[in-house]
Design an enzyme around this catalytic site. Structure first.
Site, PDB file in Angstrom:
ATOM      1  N   ARG A 116      43.353  16.344   7.914  1.00  0.00           N
ATOM      2  CA  ARG A 116      44.185  17.774   7.915  1.00  0.00           C
ATOM      3  C   ARG A 116      45.517  17.505   7.099  1.00  0.00           C
ATOM      4  NH1 ARG A 116      45.522  22.507  12.013  1.00  0.00           N
ATOM      5  NH2 ARG A 116      43.324  22.869  11.522  1.00  0.00           N
ATOM      6  N   HIS A 143      39.630  25.720   4.446  1.00  0.00           N
ATOM      7  CA  HIS A 143      39.357  25.166   5.921  1.00  0.00           C
ATOM      8  C   HIS A 143      37.928  25.541   6.297  1.00  0.00           C
ATOM      9  CE1 HIS A 143      40.289  24.233   9.862  1.00  0.00           C
ATOM     10  NE2 HIS A 143      40.888  25.329  10.381  1.00  0.00           N
ATOM     11  N   GLN A 146      36.324  26.113   9.677  1.00  0.00           N
ATOM     12  CA  GLN A 146      36.696  27.249  10.065  1.00  0.00           C
ATOM     13  C   GLN A 146      35.598  28.234   9.598  1.00  0.00           C
ATOM     14  OE1 GLN A 146      39.358  27.908  12.562  1.00  0.00           O
ATOM     15  NE2 GLN A 146      38.021  29.944  12.682  1.00  0.00           N
ATOM     16  N   ASP A 237      44.477  36.364   9.572  1.00  0.00           N
ATOM     17  CA  ASP A 237      45.052  34.992   9.582  1.00  0.00           C
ATOM     18  C   ASP A 237      46.442  35.308   9.745  1.00  0.00           C
ATOM     19  OD1 ASP A 237      45.440  32.347  10.111  1.00  0.00           O
ATOM     20  OD2 ASP A 237      44.944  31.963   7.977  1.00  0.00           O
ATOM     21  N   CYS A 280      41.229  32.987  12.941  1.00  0.00           N
ATOM     22  CA  CYS A 280      41.075  31.649  13.136  1.00  0.00           C
ATOM     23  C   CYS A 280      41.811  31.048  14.336  1.00  0.00           C
ATOM     24  CB  CYS A 280      41.089  30.916  11.951  1.00  0.00           C
ATOM     25  SG  CYS A 280      42.732  31.187  11.292  1.00  0.00           S
ATOM     26  N   ARG A 308      34.252  26.432  16.876  1.00  0.00           N
ATOM     27  CA  ARG A 308      34.409  25.217  16.042  1.00  0.00           C
ATOM     28  C   ARG A 308      33.958  23.787  16.691  1.00  0.00           C
ATOM     29  NH1 ARG A 308      39.308  25.349  13.586  1.00  0.00           N
ATOM     30  NH2 ARG A 308      38.502  23.339  13.053  1.00  0.00           N
TER      31      ARG A 308
HETATM   32  N1  NVA Z   1      46.325  29.631   7.481  1.00  0.00           N
HETATM   33  C1  NVA Z   1      46.594  28.952   8.445  1.00  0.00           C
HETATM   34  C2  NVA Z   1      45.369  28.661   9.376  1.00  0.00           C
HETATM   35  C3  NVA Z   1      45.548  27.823  10.411  1.00  0.00           C
HETATM   36  C4  NVA Z   1      44.427  27.418  11.425  1.00  0.00           C
HETATM   37  C5  NVA Z   1      47.417  27.654   8.006  1.00  0.00           C
HETATM   38  O1  NVA Z   1      46.910  27.060   7.019  1.00  0.00           O
HETATM   39  O2  NVA Z   1      48.510  27.412   8.627  1.00  0.00           O
HETATM   40  N1   CP Z   2      41.708  27.433  13.736  1.00  0.00           N
HETATM   41  C1   CP Z   2      42.553  26.078  13.694  1.00  0.00           C
HETATM   42  O1   CP Z   2      42.202  25.128  12.876  1.00  0.00           O
HETATM   43  O2   CP Z   2      43.268  25.674  14.592  1.00  0.00           O
HETATM   44  P1   CP Z   2      44.323  24.617  14.974  1.00  0.00           P
HETATM   45  O3   CP Z   2      45.478  24.712  13.648  1.00  0.00           O
HETATM   46  O4   CP Z   2      44.878  24.594  16.070  1.00  0.00           O
HETATM   47  O5   CP Z   2      43.469  23.480  14.692  1.00  0.00           O
END
Ligand code: NVA
Ligand code: CP
Length: 324
Positions: A116, A143, A146, A237, A280, A308
């Site tokens: 990540r 993602h 997701q 989101d 999400c 998920r």
């Molecule tokens: N768009 C958000 C999604 C988090 C799961 C981010 O990248 O922070």
């Molecule tokens: N939706 C999602 O990826 O959640 P987290 O950022 O908590 O992993």
């Protein structure tokens, strides 16, 4: 495990030994076969209890996570594998040693890398360096896990995906990109509604218009929140993603794009039972969505979160060649 992605028209026709860096690398048939495995494993995990026996997967996380971390760790444990977590929030990948060397070390010890990261280029560099599968657990661009969970959540509901119209409202970000990929590949109509200056990336739009053409779905874009009218589900989101620095004025510009009871009523015009709400998570209650909407019976956000794990379990089963 050596990588063995079978390439067909530039897309993987089999996931065995392959990376998942973006949904655009998958065919619609591969996505649907993942969904079938996910449904099977969700119903009964018992046949898969030993599927990952003797394997180790490592999560390398530069950013915070609840769902992604817990669902990968739990899923891997349920299937007999070992999950290691490396916290990279204090030291970005590539800082202590090159990303290439990181990948080339890890492939000697573990079987799968789940990063990540801030930059999609790091996911790609790891995948290029390591001979073991790499699963993108979120980057600035995509993602994919997701996107799979989101469409699986709609697919498993009565009536499935047939004739469904989905609206995404908010920032044209990583989650939006992977949703666009998955929906258009699977033939689901999608309307993307963003404030001006926050549209999804042009290359993603171009690719998804081609996928929509091939699958017979309609991909539309608007800057008008009223364009949510007549959609089976409304997805939003956060307005400011992790690592985004260009946040000046974002909240103000996005104000009219919040998902309120009124917006959901517009979305539900002509939809039996009203429109579903999707997110999400994590959600900023009172910012991009009201409590009334996220807590309503039409909200399926916790189903998405649960799923998920099931789609990721399926992904691991296919990648390790254990889907049966
Ligand atoms: N768009 C958000 C999604 C988090 C799961 C981010 O990248 O922070
Ligand atoms: N939706 C999602 O990826 O959640 P987290 O950022 O908590 O992993």
């Amino acid at each position: 495990m050596a990588k063995r992605a079978i390439k067909k028209s530039g897309r993987a026709a089999s996931l065995k030994g392959a990376d998942l860096l973006t949904i655009s690398a998958l065919t619609p048939a591969t996505i649907l076969s993942l969904f079938k495995t996910a449904a099977k494993a969700k119903k009964n995990i018992k046949p898969f209890r030993k599927a990952l026996d003797g394997t180790t997967s490592i999560l390398l996380f530069e950013k915070a996570s609840l769902r992604t971390r817990i669902t990968f760790e739990t899923g891997i444990n349920l299937m007999g594998g070992t999950a290691l977590y490396m916290d990279h929030s204090a030291q970005r990948l590539g800082e202590r040693e090159s990303v290439k060397d990181y990948g080339k070390n890890l492939e000697r010890w573990v079987d799968c890398i789940i990063p990540r990261v801030y930059s999609q280029s790091v996911v790609e560099e790891l995948a290029a360096a390591a001979e073991i599968p790499v699963i993108n657990a979120l980057s600035d661009r995509y993602h994919p896990c997701q996107g799979l969970a989101d469409l699986f959540t709609l697919w498993e509901r009565p009536g499935g995906l047939d004739g469904k119209r989905l609206a995404y409202i908010g920032d044209g970000n990583n989650v939006c990109h992977s949703l666009m990929h998955t929906a258009t590949l699977l033939g689901v109509d999608l309307t993307v509604i963003t404030p001006e200056g926050h549209s999804p990336a042009e290359d993603v739009v171009r690719d998804c218009l081609a996928y929509a053409k091939a699958s017979g779905s309609v991909l539309a874009f608007s800057h008008d929140p009223a364009a949510v009218e007549g959609h089976h589900a409304v997805y939003t989101d956060v307005w400011v993603s992790m690592g985004q620095t260009d946040t000046a004025g974002k909240r103000g510009e996005f104000g009219g794009y919040a998902v309120t009871g009124e917006l959901m009523a517009t979305a539900g015009i002509g939809i039996k039972g009203g429109s579903l709400f999707m997110h999400c998570l994590p959600a900023h209650r009172g910012v991009e969505v009201t409590d009334e909407v996220i807590d309503s019976p039409n909200s399926i956000v916790y189903d998405q979160a649960e799923n998920r794990m099931h789609v990721q379990n399926a992904l691991l089963l296919h990648i390790f060649g254990k889907a049966g």
